[in-house]
Design a protein around this motif. Structure first.
Motif, PDB file in Angstrom:
ATOM      1  N   GLY A   1       0.814  -1.215   0.000  1.00 19.19           N
ATOM      2  CA  GLY A   1       0.000   0.000   0.000  1.00 19.19           C
ATOM      3  C   GLY A   1       0.844   1.261   0.000  1.00 19.19           C
ATOM      4  O   GLY A   1       0.561   2.215  -0.735  1.00 19.19           O
TER       5      GLY A   1
ATOM      6  N   ILE B   1       2.534   1.736  -3.492  1.00 17.62           N
ATOM      7  CA  ILE B   1       1.565   2.213  -4.488  1.00 17.62           C
ATOM      8  C   ILE B   1       1.335   3.713  -4.316  1.00 17.62           C
ATOM      9  O   ILE B   1       1.328   4.480  -5.281  1.00 17.62           O
TER      10      ILE B   1
ATOM     11  N   GLY C   1      -3.751   3.227  -2.234  1.00 12.87           N
ATOM     12  CA  GLY C   1      -2.631   2.723  -1.448  1.00 12.87           C
ATOM     13  C   GLY C   1      -2.617   3.269  -0.035  1.00 12.87           C
ATOM     14  O   GLY C   1      -2.305   2.542   0.919  1.00 12.87           O
TER      15      GLY C   1
END
Length: 584
Positions: free
Chosen positions: A454, A457, A493
Motif C-alpha cells: 500500500g 503504491i 494505497g
C-alpha cells in the motif's frame, strides 16, 4: 471448575489440607453420608462413604500432609470455628488420585480433557462478534457523528477561503488545532481511561457539537460584516474561531480513538480476530462514506446557495444529529449487556501512577506534564513502533490529500465547487474500495507485506502526480485535473495501509495501554502535520503550493522506506507477534 468424588472413602495415610483463605467451595445440594463415627470435637469425619461434588472452586494443593501434621493443625482449631480442615482419605488416592496433588500435573491433566474445536468451528467462532447488536448500534452512532464531522471539515475551509484569498487562515487554524492535540491528547486519553466509557463518550459528543456551532456562528458573523482593513489574525471572531476549532478537533480525536481502539474491541471480542477485522473495515467504510456524502452534499449546496445559507444548514444538521448520537451511544451499551460498563484494564494498571496526578489540583500543570511524559514513554516503547512511525510520516502529507489546504488551493485556483466536491468524494470512494483491496492483499501477501504494498503504491502515484503538477503551465486546467486524478488513485494505497496498520497496531499494543498510546500516536501525528502547517503559514502564497507538494511527497517516500526496512529486518518480537502470518 468442578471436581467430583464418587468412591467409598475410608481413613488412610493421606489427607488433603484445604485452606479456607485460599479458595471458596460449594458442595452439591445432595450428599450421601454413611458415617460410622463422627467426632465433632476434633472436626473429623472418620469412615465416610460419600459422593460429593465441588463446583465453582479454585483449589490450591500446597502439600500432602502427614498424619502427625494434620493432628497438630486440627488441635489448634477452636471448637467455636467452622470446619476449616476436611480430611478425605481414600484407597483411590493411593493408586490414581495421588498424582492430582501436584499442581502442574493437575492442570495438565485437566487441559487434556478439554474438547478441541475443529478448524471450521474455530473459524466460525473467530468470525462471530461477541455482541453483534451492540456493534450495529455503534455503527449507527459513528455514522451520525461522522456525517456531521465530515460535512463540517469540508465546509469551514471553503467558507474561510471565500473571505480571505490566502492559505494563511486555514493553515493557522490547522496549526493551532494540532498543537492542542499534541498537548491535550495524552491528557484526554488518560482521562478516558479513568472515566466510565458511556458518560465520557456522550460528554465529548456534546463538547464537539458545541464547538462546531460556535465555529459556524463565527464564520457566519465574518460573512455578515463588511471586510475590515485590519489584519485577520487580530479580529475577535477569528480568535474565537481558532480556539473553538482546536476544541472541536481534540474532541473528535478522542471520540475516534475511543470508538476505533476501545469500543470496537470490547464489542467484537478481543479474542475474535476475524470479527474484529471485519468491524474495523466497516468503521473505515462508514468514515469514508460519510466523507463522500459530506463533501458531495456541501459541494452541491455551495454551487447553488451562498456560503451563509450552507453554514446555517450545517448548524441545523449539528443540532439534530446530537440527540440521535447520544441515544445510539446509550443503546450500544444496553444491547451489549452492559459490557461497556465493565472496568478497564488500564484503570487498575495505571491507577497507582496516574490517579494522584489527576486528582491533585495544586500542581495540575506539573501533573499534566507527567501524564504527557508517560504517554510518550509508552508510545516509544511499543513493539510495533516502526509501523506507527510510518503511519505518522504520512501526516506530513498535508497538501496531496483532500484536506483543508487542498480545498483552499482549488477554491482560489478558480475550480468549480462541484469539481472540488467530486474530488473529495472520489478520494473517499477509493478509500472504501481500499477496504476490500486490503483484504485481498492480506490473503495474497500477508498482513505486513500488504502494508508495504500500500505504501509503495501511494508513493509511486504521488511521484507521478507531483511531476505532472511541476511541468504544467498556470493557464492550463487539464494537467491540474490529471494531477487530481493521480491523487485520487493514490488514496487506494494510502487507505490500504491505513486499514492494515490498524490491525498491526491492535495486535502489537497491549490492551491495558490502548487509550494512552492511541491518543499519543494521534498527538505525534498532529506534531508532524503541524510542522507542515507551520511551513504552509510561512509559504502561504498560492504560488508556493508546488514546494509544499514536494515536501509531502518526500514524507510518503520516507514512510514507505521505514516500513519496508522494518519488514526486511524483523526482530524476534515481531516474529512472535505475527507468527500467525505465514508470509511474514
Amino acid at each position: 471448575m468442578a471436581l467430583a468424588f464418587g468412591s467409598s472413602v475410608t481413613l488412610s495415610q493421606y489427607s488433603l489440607n484445604f485452606s479456607s483463605s485460599r479458595f471458596r467451595h460449594r458442595f452439591a445440594s445432595r450428599q450421601w453420608l454413611n458415617s460410622n463415627h463422627v467426632s465433632v470435637g476434633s472436626h473429623r469425619f472418620e469412615g465416610i462413604n460419600s459422593r460429593c461434588s465441588i463446583t465453582n472452586t479454585d483449589v490450591h494443593f500446597n502439600h500432602v500432609a502427614t498424619e502427625s501434621e494434620t493432628q497438630e493443625e486440627s488441635s489448634a482449631v477452636g471448637p467455636e470455628c467452622s470446619v476449616p480442615i476436611v480430611h478425605l482419605t481414600s484407597n483411590i488416592l493411593e493408586t490414581e488420585s495421588l498424582s492430582l496433588l501436584t499442581g502442574d500435573t493437575y492442570v495438565d491433566s485437566l487441559l487434556t480433557t478439554l474438547p478441541v474445536l475443529s478448524k471450521e468451528e474455530q473459524h466460525t467462532l473467530a468470525a462471530t462478534p461477541a455482541h453483534p447488536m451492540g456493534l450495529y448500534a455503534l455503527y449507527a452512532s459513528c455514522l451520525a457523528g461522522n456525517l456531521v464531522e465530515q460535512f463540517w471539515n469540508f465546509a469551514w475551509p471553503s467558507a474561510i477561503a471565500l473571505i480571505y484569498p490566502s492559505l494563511l487562515p486555514v493553515a493557522l487554524m490547522g496549526f493551532v488545532s494540532k498543537l492542542a492535540i499534541i498537548a491535550g491528547g495524552p491528557i484526554v486519553g488518560t482521562l478516558m481511561d479513568h472515566l466510565p466509557r458511556v458518560p465520557a463518550y456522550n460528554c465529548l459528543n456534546i463538547i464537539q457539537a458545541a464547538a462546531q456551532l460556535l465555529s459556524a456562528a463565527m464564520i457566519i458573523r465574518a460573512h455578515s460584516v463588511p471586510p475590515s482593513a485590519s489584519s485577520l489574525l487580530i479580529r475577535p471572531w477569528f480568535i474565537v474561531l481558532v480556539l473553538s476549532g482546536a476544541v472541536e478537533r481534540l474532541s473528535g480525536v478522542a471520540l475516534g480513538v475511543a470508538a476505533e481502539r476501545d469500543w470496537v474491541v470490547q464489542l467484537a471480542g478481543v479474542n475474535r480476530p476475524i470479527a474484529l477485522a471485519q468491524a474495523n473495515a466497516i468503521l473505515s467504510r462508514i468514515d469514508l462514506l460519510s466523507e463522500i456524502a459530506g463533501a458531495s452534499l456541501f459541494g452541491i449546496l455551495i454551487s447553488k446557495y451562498d456560503p451563509v445559507t450552507c453554514l446555517k444548514f450545517a448548524t441545523c444538521l449539528m443540532v439534530w444529529s446530537l440527540p440521535f448520537a447520544v441515544f445510539l451511544t446509550c443503546l450500544t451499551n444496553k444491547l451489549s449487556s452492559g459490557v461497556l460498563d465493565r472496568p478497564k484494564c488500564s484503570q487498575t494498571c495505571c491507577r497507582t501512577s496516574t490517579e494522584g496526578p489527576l486528582l491533585d489540583t495544586n500542581n495540575i500543570v506539573d501533573k499534566g506534564v507527567e501524564v504527557i511524559k508517560l504517554g510518550w514513554k509508552e508510545y516509544l516503547q511499543q513493539p510495533v513502533l516502526p509501523a506507527s512511525l510510518a503511519y505518522v510520516l504520512l501526516y506530513f502529507n498535508v497538501v496531496l490529500t483532500p484536506g483543508s489546504l487542498m480545498t483552499a488551493y482549488l477554491t482560489q485556483s478558480g475550480l468549480n465547487p462541484s469539481i472540488i466536491g467530486g474530488f473529495s468524494g472520489l478520494c473517499a470512494f477509493m478509500g472504501v474500495a481500499a477496504t476490500f483491496v486490503s483484504a485481498s492483499l492480506v490473503r495474497r501477501l500477508g498482513i505486513l507485506k500488504a502494508g508495504a504494498a500500500g505504501l509503495i503504491i501511494q508513493a509511486s502515484l504521488l511521484t507521478v502526480a507531483v511531476a505532472v503538477y511541476c511541468s504544467r503551465s498556470a493557464s492550463q486546467q487539464s494537467p491540474l485535473l490529471f494531477f487530481l486524478c493521480l491523487i485520487v488513485l493514490s488514496r487506494l494505497g494510502h487507505m490500504s495501509y491505513d486499514v492494515v496498520a490498524a490491525q498491526i497496531l491492535q495486535t502489537g499494543i497491549p490492551p491495558s495501554k490502548v487509550n494512552i498510546i492511541g491518543t499519543t500516536e494521534v498527538a505525534v501525528a498532529s506534531l508532524a502535520e503541524s510542522a507542515m502547517l507551520g511551513v504552509a503559514i510561512i509559504a502561504n502564497d498560492v504560488s508556493h503550493f508546488g514546494f509544499l507538494a514536494m515536501l509531502s511527497l518526500l514524507s510518503v517516500i520516507a514512510a514507505a522506506w521505514m516500513f519496508c526496512r522494518w519488514l526486511l529486518n524483523p526482530t524476534d518480537e515481531q516474529r512472535s507477534l505475527f507468527s500467525f502470518d505465514a508470509r511474514c
